[in-house]
Design a protein around this motif. Structure first.
Motif, mmCIF file in Angstrom:
data_model
loop_
_atom_site.group_PDB
_atom_site.id
_atom_site.type_symbol
_atom_site.label_atom_id
_atom_site.label_comp_id
_atom_site.label_asym_id
_atom_site.label_seq_id
_atom_site.Cartn_x
_atom_site.Cartn_y
_atom_site.Cartn_z
ATOM 1 N N GLY A 82 0.842 -1.184 0.000
ATOM 2 C CA GLY A 82 0.000 0.000 0.000
ATOM 3 C C GLY A 82 0.876 1.233 0.000
ATOM 4 N N ARG A 83 0.264 2.372 0.164
ATOM 5 C CA ARG A 83 1.051 3.624 0.181
ATOM 6 C C ARG A 83 1.996 3.704 1.372
ATOM 7 N N THR A 84 1.550 3.255 2.537
ATOM 8 C CA THR A 84 2.337 3.451 3.754
ATOM 9 C C THR A 84 2.832 2.162 4.382
ATOM 10 N N GLU A 85 2.419 1.014 3.859
ATOM 11 C CA GLU A 85 2.869 -0.239 4.459
ATOM 12 C C GLU A 85 2.804 -1.373 3.450
ATOM 13 N N ALA A 86 3.484 -2.448 3.798
ATOM 14 C CA ALA A 86 3.439 -3.664 2.998
ATOM 15 C C ALA A 86 3.288 -4.842 3.954
ATOM 16 N N ARG A 87 2.511 -5.818 3.532
ATOM 17 C CA ARG A 87 2.301 -7.017 4.348
ATOM 18 C C ARG A 87 2.652 -8.231 3.507
ATOM 19 N N THR A 88 3.243 -9.228 4.165
ATOM 20 C CA THR A 88 3.668 -10.433 3.471
ATOM 21 C C THR A 88 3.012 -11.649 4.118
ATOM 22 N N TYR A 89 2.536 -12.548 3.281
ATOM 23 C CA TYR A 89 1.853 -13.745 3.746
ATOM 24 C C TYR A 89 2.452 -14.967 3.070
ATOM 25 N N ALA A 90 2.466 -16.093 3.773
ATOM 26 C CA ALA A 90 2.876 -17.372 3.206
ATOM 27 C C ALA A 90 1.803 -18.400 3.539
ATOM 28 N N LYS A 91 1.381 -19.137 2.526
ATOM 29 C CA LYS A 91 0.357 -20.157 2.720
ATOM 30 C C LYS A 91 0.858 -21.477 2.133
ATOM 31 N N THR A 92 0.622 -22.557 2.856
ATOM 32 C CA THR A 92 1.048 -23.879 2.419
ATOM 33 C C THR A 92 0.035 -24.465 1.439
ATOM 34 N N ILE A 93 0.566 -25.032 0.365
ATOM 35 C CA ILE A 93 -0.262 -25.683 -0.652
ATOM 36 C C ILE A 93 0.075 -27.179 -0.625
ATOM 37 N N THR A 94 -0.960 -28.009 -0.570
ATOM 38 C CA THR A 94 -0.782 -29.459 -0.591
ATOM 39 C C THR A 94 -1.733 -30.045 -1.630
ATOM 40 N N GLY A 95 -1.183 -30.723 -2.603
ATOM 41 C CA GLY A 95 -2.011 -31.307 -3.657
ATOM 42 C C GLY A 95 -2.793 -30.267 -4.427
ATOM 43 N N TRP A 96 -2.171 -29.129 -4.684
ATOM 44 C CA TRP A 96 -2.750 -28.001 -5.428
ATOM 45 C C TRP A 96 -3.857 -27.289 -4.658
ATOM 46 N N VAL A 97 -4.051 -27.612 -3.386
ATOM 47 C CA VAL A 97 -5.134 -27.036 -2.588
ATOM 48 C C VAL A 97 -4.539 -26.422 -1.326
ATOM 49 N N CYS A 98 -5.153 -25.333 -0.866
ATOM 50 C CA CYS A 98 -4.726 -24.657 0.357
ATOM 51 C C CYS A 98 -5.834 -24.748 1.396
ATOM 52 N N GLU A 99 -5.461 -25.009 2.656
ATOM 53 C CA GLU A 99 -6.450 -25.049 3.737
ATOM 54 C C GLU A 99 -7.063 -23.672 3.984
ATOM 55 N N GLN A 100 -6.266 -22.635 3.782
ATOM 56 C CA GLN A 100 -6.742 -21.266 3.987
ATOM 57 C C GLN A 100 -7.321 -20.743 2.680
ATOM 58 N N PRO A 101 -8.241 -19.802 2.775
ATOM 59 C CA PRO A 101 -8.775 -19.213 1.542
ATOM 60 C C PRO A 101 -7.659 -18.478 0.778
ATOM 61 N N LEU A 102 -7.649 -18.654 -0.526
ATOM 62 C CA LEU A 102 -6.687 -17.956 -1.382
ATOM 63 C C LEU A 102 -7.365 -16.759 -2.026
#
Length: 133
Positions: free
Chosen positions: A99-119
């Motif tokens: 964004g203009r004033t900040e940046a956020r970084t996320y990492a999500k694990t993928i198993t079998g082309w699917v992620c437990e968390q919403p993408l």
């Protein structure tokens, strides 16, 4: 201050990814000219080829990056999602939202082309591109 924290978070994520990849990289650093440990018979060579194929299947070789503008008030497509996956669809998707004033970084694990968390749509796009679709 928040940019510093975001950069630090990205460095930590990349360091963690490096620790995950280190054993795979070490295994693949054999000198191609060194044939001293290769078998001389055809059956032994078949086993060696099968072992190399099995090892290659776990390499993170399916990669894709999707760049985008996460917010309407920013430009330059500074946000991105990076999918790093093996042939089974196991790996990770890294996302950095700027964004203009900040940046956020996320990492999500993928198993079998699917992620437990919403993408996010961009993360899904990166995974599908890495898959070759």
């Amino acid at each position: 201050m928040s940019l510093t924290v975001s950069v630090l978070a990205l460095l930590v994520a990349l360091a963690a990814l490096g620790l995950e990849l280190a054993p795979r990289v070490r295994r693949s650093r054999r000198d191609p000219g060194d044939v001293s440990d290769l078998p001389e018979d055809a059956l032994g060579l078949r086993h060696e080829v099968a072992a190399l194929r099995a090892e290659a299947a776990t390499a993170l070789k399916n990669l894709a990056v999707v760049r985008y503008d996460a917010f309407e008030d920013t430009g330059g497509k500074l946000s991105w999602s990076l999918a790093l996956l093996d042939d089974r669809g196991d790996g990770t998707v890294l996302t950095s939202i700027h964004g203009r004033t900040e940046a956020r970084t996320y990492a999500k694990t993928i198993t079998g082309w699917v992620c437990e968390q919403p993408l996010s749509p961009e993360e899904s796009d990166a995974v599908e591109r890495a898959r070759g679709r």
